[in-house]
Write a protein that holds these residues in place. Structure first.
Motif, PDB file in Angstrom:
ATOM      1  N   GLN A   5      -2.385   3.906   0.654  1.00 22.20           N
ATOM      2  CA  GLN A   5      -2.181   2.561   1.188  1.00 22.20           C
ATOM      3  C   GLN A   5      -3.426   2.085   1.944  1.00 22.20           C
ATOM      4  OE1 GLN A   5       1.461   3.577   3.258  1.00 22.20           O
ATOM      5  NE2 GLN A   5       2.639   2.185   1.955  1.00 22.20           N
ATOM      6  N   ILE A   6      -4.020   2.974   2.708  1.00 26.91           N
ATOM      7  CA  ILE A   6      -5.246   2.633   3.438  1.00 26.91           C
ATOM      8  C   ILE A   6      -6.343   2.256   2.451  1.00 26.91           C
ATOM      9  CG2 ILE A   6      -7.098   3.580   4.898  1.00 26.91           C
ATOM     10  CD1 ILE A   6      -4.845   5.279   6.256  1.00 26.91           C
ATOM     11  N   LYS A   7      -6.501   3.047   1.397  1.00 33.77           N
ATOM     12  CA  LYS A   7      -7.520   2.759   0.393  1.00 33.77           C
ATOM     13  C   LYS A   7      -7.245   1.429  -0.306  1.00 33.77           C
ATOM     14  CE  LYS A   7      -8.585   6.153  -2.331  1.00 33.77           C
ATOM     15  NZ  LYS A   7      -8.513   7.366  -3.153  1.00 33.77           N
ATOM     16  N   LEU A   8      -5.987   1.141  -0.587  1.00 30.60           N
ATOM     17  CA  LEU A   8      -5.636  -0.136  -1.217  1.00 30.60           C
ATOM     18  C   LEU A   8      -5.993  -1.322  -0.318  1.00 30.60           C
ATOM     19  CD1 LEU A   8      -2.207   0.680  -2.908  1.00 30.60           C
ATOM     20  CD2 LEU A   8      -4.322  -0.037  -4.044  1.00 30.60           C
ATOM     21  N   ILE A   9      -5.719  -1.191   0.971  1.00 30.02           N
ATOM     22  CA  ILE A   9      -6.052  -2.265   1.919  1.00 30.02           C
ATOM     23  C   ILE A   9      -7.567  -2.466   1.971  1.00 30.02           C
ATOM     24  CG2 ILE A   9      -6.082  -2.889   4.379  1.00 30.02           C
ATOM     25  CD1 ILE A   9      -3.268  -1.549   4.522  1.00 30.02           C
ATOM     26  N   LEU A  10      -8.314  -1.375   2.058  1.00 29.08           N
ATOM     27  CA  LEU A  10      -9.778  -1.479   2.101  1.00 29.08           C
ATOM     28  C   LEU A  10     -10.325  -2.119   0.823  1.00 29.08           C
ATOM     29  CD1 LEU A  10     -10.678   1.978   3.668  1.00 29.08           C
ATOM     30  CD2 LEU A  10     -10.957  -0.264   4.737  1.00 29.08           C
ATOM     31  N   ALA A  11      -9.834  -1.671  -0.324  1.00 32.80           N
ATOM     32  CA  ALA A  11     -10.303  -2.211  -1.599  1.00 32.80           C
ATOM     33  C   ALA A  11      -9.920  -3.684  -1.739  1.00 32.80           C
ATOM     34  CB  ALA A  11      -9.748  -1.395  -2.761  1.00 32.80           C
ATOM     35  N   GLY A  12      -8.707  -4.032  -1.336  1.00 32.12           N
ATOM     36  CA  GLY A  12      -8.265  -5.421  -1.410  1.00 32.12           C
ATOM     37  C   GLY A  12      -9.063  -6.325  -0.490  1.00 32.12           C
ATOM     38  N   THR A  13      -9.349  -5.841   0.697  1.00 37.49           N
ATOM     39  CA  THR A  13     -10.144  -6.615   1.654  1.00 37.49           C
ATOM     40  C   THR A  13     -11.563  -6.806   1.126  1.00 37.49           C
ATOM     41  OG1 THR A  13      -8.820  -5.749   3.478  1.00 37.49           O
ATOM     42  CG2 THR A  13     -10.949  -6.727   4.046  1.00 37.49           C
ATOM     43  N   GLU A  14     -12.121  -5.746   0.567  1.00 41.23           N
ATOM     44  CA  GLU A  14     -13.464  -5.846  -0.001  1.00 41.23           C
ATOM     45  C   GLU A  14     -13.499  -6.896  -1.118  1.00 41.23           C
ATOM     46  OE1 GLU A  14     -16.704  -3.165  -2.465  1.00 41.23           O
ATOM     47  OE2 GLU A  14     -15.052  -2.130  -1.478  1.00 41.23           O
ATOM     48  N   GLU A  15     -12.518  -6.872  -1.987  1.00 37.31           N
ATOM     49  CA  GLU A  15     -12.462  -7.839  -3.089  1.00 37.31           C
ATOM     50  C   GLU A  15     -12.276  -9.264  -2.558  1.00 37.31           C
ATOM     51  OE1 GLU A  15     -12.895  -9.290  -6.788  1.00 37.31           O
ATOM     52  OE2 GLU A  15     -13.249  -7.237  -6.151  1.00 37.31           O
ATOM     53  N   THR A  16     -11.427  -9.428  -1.555  1.00 36.92           N
ATOM     54  CA  THR A  16     -11.227 -10.751  -0.945  1.00 36.92           C
ATOM     55  C   THR A  16     -12.528 -11.278  -0.345  1.00 36.92           C
ATOM     56  OG1 THR A  16      -8.912 -10.248  -0.478  1.00 36.92           O
ATOM     57  CG2 THR A  16      -9.915 -12.019   0.805  1.00 36.92           C
ATOM     58  N   LEU A  17     -13.269 -10.407   0.336  1.00 39.07           N
ATOM     59  CA  LEU A  17     -14.536 -10.825   0.931  1.00 39.07           C
ATOM     60  C   LEU A  17     -15.573 -11.170  -0.136  1.00 39.07           C
ATOM     61  CD1 LEU A  17     -14.863  -8.385   3.971  1.00 39.07           C
ATOM     62  CD2 LEU A  17     -14.110 -10.779   3.966  1.00 39.07           C
ATOM     63  N   ARG A  18     -15.543 -10.459  -1.249  1.00 38.36           N
ATOM     64  CA  ARG A  18     -16.454 -10.788  -2.355  1.00 38.36           C
ATOM     65  C   ARG A  18     -16.135 -12.184  -2.908  1.00 38.36           C
ATOM     66  NH1 ARG A  18     -19.611  -6.624  -3.965  1.00 38.36           N
ATOM     67  NH2 ARG A  18     -18.915  -4.541  -3.426  1.00 38.36           N
ATOM     68  N   LEU A  19     -14.846 -12.485  -3.044  1.00 37.10           N
ATOM     69  CA  LEU A  19     -14.443 -13.811  -3.519  1.00 37.10           C
ATOM     70  C   LEU A  19     -14.913 -14.887  -2.542  1.00 37.10           C
ATOM     71  CD1 LEU A  19     -10.833 -13.039  -4.792  1.00 37.10           C
ATOM     72  CD2 LEU A  19     -12.812 -13.642  -6.199  1.00 37.10           C
ATOM     73  N   LEU A  20     -14.708 -14.631  -1.252  1.00 33.11           N
ATOM     74  CA  LEU A  20     -15.138 -15.573  -0.220  1.00 33.11           C
ATOM     75  C   LEU A  20     -16.654 -15.764  -0.248  1.00 33.11           C
ATOM     76  CD1 LEU A  20     -14.574 -17.304   2.291  1.00 33.11           C
ATOM     77  CD2 LEU A  20     -14.673 -15.198   3.638  1.00 33.11           C
ATOM     78  N   GLN A  21     -17.379 -14.675  -0.410  1.00 35.39           N
ATOM     79  CA  GLN A  21     -18.839 -14.710  -0.417  1.00 35.39           C
ATOM     80  C   GLN A  21     -19.370 -15.606  -1.539  1.00 35.39           C
ATOM     81  OE1 GLN A  21     -20.699 -10.984  -1.526  1.00 35.39           O
ATOM     82  NE2 GLN A  21     -22.362 -11.320  -0.075  1.00 35.39           N
TER      83      GLN A  21
END
Length: 80
Positions: A5-21
């Motif tokens: 679950q921790i890894k999923l949150i980190l990966a999801g956050t990273e992907e969200t930030l890439r979209l924002l970027q």
């Protein structure tokens, strides 16, 4: 919370930030003079940090599994 679950949150956050970027609105903010002079960090730094944390967790999982697996192996020269 599990490690997965921790890894999923980190990966999801990273992907969200890439979209924002990649959004023109965010790029305009990051390129504004006030943003540049007041902040040394960029969104790319946060993305990189999340990626490194994810990788460290993945590597530590391997380290945690290896001793357990090897402890169940017979001593050298002995077979079950």
């Amino acid at each position: 919370m599990s490690v997965e679950q921790i890894k999923l949150i980190l990966a999801g956050t990273e992907e969200t930030l890439r979209l924002l970027q990649n959004q023109p609105e965010y790029q305009a903010i990051e390129q504004s003079e006030n943003f540049v002079t007041q902040n040394e960090l960029r969104l790319a730094d946060a993305i990189q940090a999340l990626s490194e944390i994810y990788q460290a967790i993945t590597e530590s999982e391997c380290d945690l599994v290896s001793p357990v697996v090897s402890s169940h192996l017979p001593p050298s020269g002995i077979s079950y």
